[in-house]
Structure formats: structure tokens, C-alpha cells
Design an enzyme around this catalytic site. Structure first.
Site, PDB file in Angstrom:
ATOM      1  N   HIS A  90       0.786  -1.070   0.031  1.00 46.80           N
ATOM      2  CA  HIS A  90       0.026   0.100  -0.141  1.00 46.80           C
ATOM      3  C   HIS A  90       1.107   1.262   0.074  1.00 46.80           C
ATOM      4  O   HIS A  90       1.848   1.206   0.924  1.00 46.80           O
ATOM      5  CB  HIS A  90      -0.825   0.129   1.147  1.00 46.80           C
ATOM      6  N   MET A 132       0.366  11.610  -0.652  1.00 40.08           N
ATOM      7  CA  MET A 132      -0.325  12.931  -0.014  1.00 40.08           C
ATOM      8  C   MET A 132       0.096  14.053  -0.457  1.00 40.08           C
ATOM      9  O   MET A 132       1.381  14.309  -0.858  1.00 40.08           O
ATOM     10  CB  MET A 132       0.035  12.845   1.449  1.00 40.08           C
ATOM     11  N   HIS A 146      -3.125   4.720  -2.910  1.00 39.64           N
ATOM     12  CA  HIS A 146      -3.983   5.669  -2.032  1.00 39.64           C
ATOM     13  C   HIS A 146      -3.746   7.039  -2.365  1.00 39.64           C
ATOM     14  O   HIS A 146      -2.633   7.781  -2.075  1.00 39.64           O
ATOM     15  CB  HIS A 146      -3.809   5.136  -0.816  1.00 39.64           C
ATOM     16  N   MET A 185     -11.780   4.558   5.274  1.00 38.51           N
ATOM     17  CA  MET A 185     -10.942   4.936   6.223  1.00 38.51           C
ATOM     18  C   MET A 185     -11.228   4.982   7.830  1.00 38.51           C
ATOM     19  O   MET A 185     -12.438   5.294   8.219  1.00 38.51           O
ATOM     20  CB  MET A 185     -10.473   6.587   5.781  1.00 38.51           C
TER      21      MET A 185
HETATM   22  C1  DX5 Z   1      -3.124   7.223   6.613  1.00 33.65           C
HETATM   23  C2  DX5 Z   1      -2.580   6.426   5.412  1.00 33.65           C
HETATM   24  C3  DX5 Z   1      -2.646   5.198   5.884  1.00 33.65           C
HETATM   25  C4  DX5 Z   1      -1.568   5.022   7.075  1.00 33.65           C
HETATM   26  C5  DX5 Z   1      -1.828   4.003   8.055  1.00 33.65           C
HETATM   27  O1  DX5 Z   1      -3.462   8.478   6.046  1.00 33.65           O
HETATM   28  O2  DX5 Z   1      -3.729   6.240   4.666  1.00 33.65           O
HETATM   29  O3  DX5 Z   1      -2.339   4.164   5.314  1.00 33.65           O
HETATM   30  O4  DX5 Z   1      -0.318   4.501   6.668  1.00 33.65           O
HETATM   31  O5  DX5 Z   1      -1.117   3.793   8.982  1.00 33.65           O
HETATM   32  P1  DX5 Z   1      -1.383   3.003  10.597  1.00 33.65           P
HETATM   33  O6  DX5 Z   1      -1.720   1.510   9.939  1.00 33.65           O
HETATM   34  O7  DX5 Z   1      -0.028   3.391  11.447  1.00 33.65           O
HETATM   35  O8  DX5 Z   1      -2.501   3.635  11.030  1.00 33.65           O
HETATM   36 ZN    ZN Z   2      -3.416   4.568   2.827  1.00 32.70          ZN
END
Ligand code: DX5
Ligand code: ZN
Length: 238
Positions: free
Chosen positions: A46, A50, A79, A150
Site C-alpha cells: 500500500h 499525500m 492511495h 478510512m
Molecule cells: C493514513 C494512511 C495510512 C497509514 C496507516 O493517512 O492512508 O495508509 O499509513 O497507518 P497506520 O496503520 O499506522 O494507522
Molecule cells: Zn493509505
């Protein structure tokens, strides 16, 4: 890059699937991290993109996806936490993304972009934030191969899981094609993975909880065992 869109369908056969989120990896040793995940039998990586606009953080972009593509055959589940995904999907696909997940909050009518992603040969995915009602995505679920709920506000790893989002997962489960995969992202760990599985999740994104482990394989196996134990009936009943 996986050429066929059927990789998501094949993945479902393998569910439950743990998708390590590279956001929590050691970026100075990314290749080594990928090798460790391959050795740990990870089936998907994954990748969190951002833009500092849709979310208040900046992570990685097209060049890192291209670099990952050069060193691994594992599907890259990308993502897009970005404001104008339509401007970038082609570049990410060309870089080697195997899925492209877009947020409903920035594309309230996602039919065109999801079709475009499929035309580009990647698996289209829709994402909804914790505060976004499930009704926002329901009219479009047939266009997506992956629906990602999410379970934290996107932008940062290491946040606490929000169990109330599982109500949306249960609704989604009743409304998707059998070849659509339900995914969850944020705060997945040994305490939260079982209830997510019971709600119908098949693809579990996990950042902190995988990368904090001494042994990635053991952690992934541990997750699978917890899911199997808590949810043996669910996975085989539908
Ligand atoms: C958050 C990301 C996630 C993040 C999850 O904005 O989309 O993919 O890496 O991290 P954990 O598993 O640490 O919550
Ligand atoms: Zn993510």
C-alpha cells in the site's frame, strides 16, 4: 505492473490480505524493506500519496512509485490523498500503480475517473473518510474494484482506530458485487483487526503495526490467525 485488471479478483481468493503501508517503512532503506515484506509473504504493498492540500501532510509521489515498480512484482495499491486525482492518474499508472484509489470527497461524481482508471489497466478504487456518509459512495460501488473505508482521518500513520466506521463497512458489504474487495486503512493492529474482519473487510492496510514488529512475517501471520480465529464462518459464508 500487473497487466490484467483481474488481480483484485485473484486477490480475493487469497483473502484475508494484509497490505503493509509503506508510509511506516524506513524510507532510507526502502528496497530492503520491500525485500523483507516479500520474504514475509506480503501480497500487496500500500502506497500513500499525500499532497499537503487534501491532507495536511506530504509523503511520496510518482517517482517513488516508479522506483518501487523497478524492484518488485508485488501489486502496488496506490492511495491518492490528493485534491485533483484526475490530473495524476495517468502518471501514476505509467509509473506502475496497479490500483488507484480516489477519495469521494474530492470527486463526488467519480464515474468518469473510475472508468478512466480501468481503461488505463489499473483497478479502480473509491475511498471514504471517517466523517463521510456511506450514501456518498453507494451509487458508484459498481464502478470500483476496491472500496476503502478510512478508519482514521487520512494524513498520518499511527492514529487510533475509529470503530464507528465499521457500520459503513457493514452497509457496503450488503451493496457490493461479490468481486469487489472491501479494504480498511488506519489503526489496524492486533486489537482492531478482528472486528474489522467481522464487519466484512478482506484487505487490511497496516502501517505502524507491521513495521514496528521485529519480524514482519510473524506479525502478518499473527494478523491472519486472529482473523481466522474470530471470523472463520464469515470468510466462507459468502
Ligand atoms: C493514513 C494512511 C495510512 C497509514 C496507516 O493517512 O492512508 O495508509 O499509513 O497507518 P497506520 O496503520 O499506522 O494507522
Ligand atoms: Zn493509505
Amino acid at each position: 505492473m500487473v497487466q490484467s485488471e483481474s488481480w483484485v479478483r485473484n486477490l480475493i481468493q487469497d483473502s484475508p490480505i494484509i497490505a503493509p503501508s509503506l508510509l511506516a517503512a524506513d524510507f532510507a532503506n526502502l528496497e530492503q524493506e520491500v525485500r523483507k515484506l516479500e520474504a514475509a509473504n506480503a501480497k500487496v504493498l500500500h502506497v500513500d500519496v499525500m499532497d499537503g492540500h487534501f491532507v495536511p501532510n506530504i509523503s511520496i509521489g510518482v517517482p517513488v512509485v516508479a522506483a518501487l515498480r523497478k524492484i518488485t512484482q508485488l501489486p502496488l495499491d496506490v492511495h491518492l490523498m490528493i485534491s485533483e486525482p484526475e490530473k495524476y492518474i495517468e502518471a501514476f499508472r505509467n509509473a506502475g500503480a496497479d490500483s488507484l484509489l480516489v477519495h469521494i470527497e474530492v470527486v463526488p461524481d467519480p464515474v468518469d475517473i473510475l472508468k478512466k482508471i480501468r481503461d488505463l489497466g489499473a483497478a479502480p478504487g473509491l475511498v471514504l473518510n471517517p466523517s463521510t456518509p456511506v450514501d456518498a459512495v453507494l451509487p458508484f460501488v459498481q464502478y470500483a474494484d476496491i472500496i476503502l473505508t478510512m478508519s482514521v482521518q487520512p494524513g498520518f500513520g499511527g492514529q487510533a482506530f475509529r470503530p464507528e466506521v465499521l457500520d459503513k463497512v457493514r452497509v457496503l458489504k450488503q451493496n457490493i458485487r461479490s468481486d469487489t474487495i472491501l479494504s480498511i486503512d488506519g489503526g489496524i493492529n492486533q486489537e482492531t483487526i478482528a472486528e474489522s474482519a467481522q464487519a466484512g473487510i478482506q484487505l487490511f492496510v497496516a502501517g505502524t503495526s507491521v513495521f514496528e514488529a521485529e519480524d514482519y512475517q510473524k506479525r502478518i501471520e499473527e494478523f491472519k490467525a486472529i482473523i481466522k480465529h474470530s471470523n472463520g464462518t464469515h470468510q466462507s459464508s459468502d
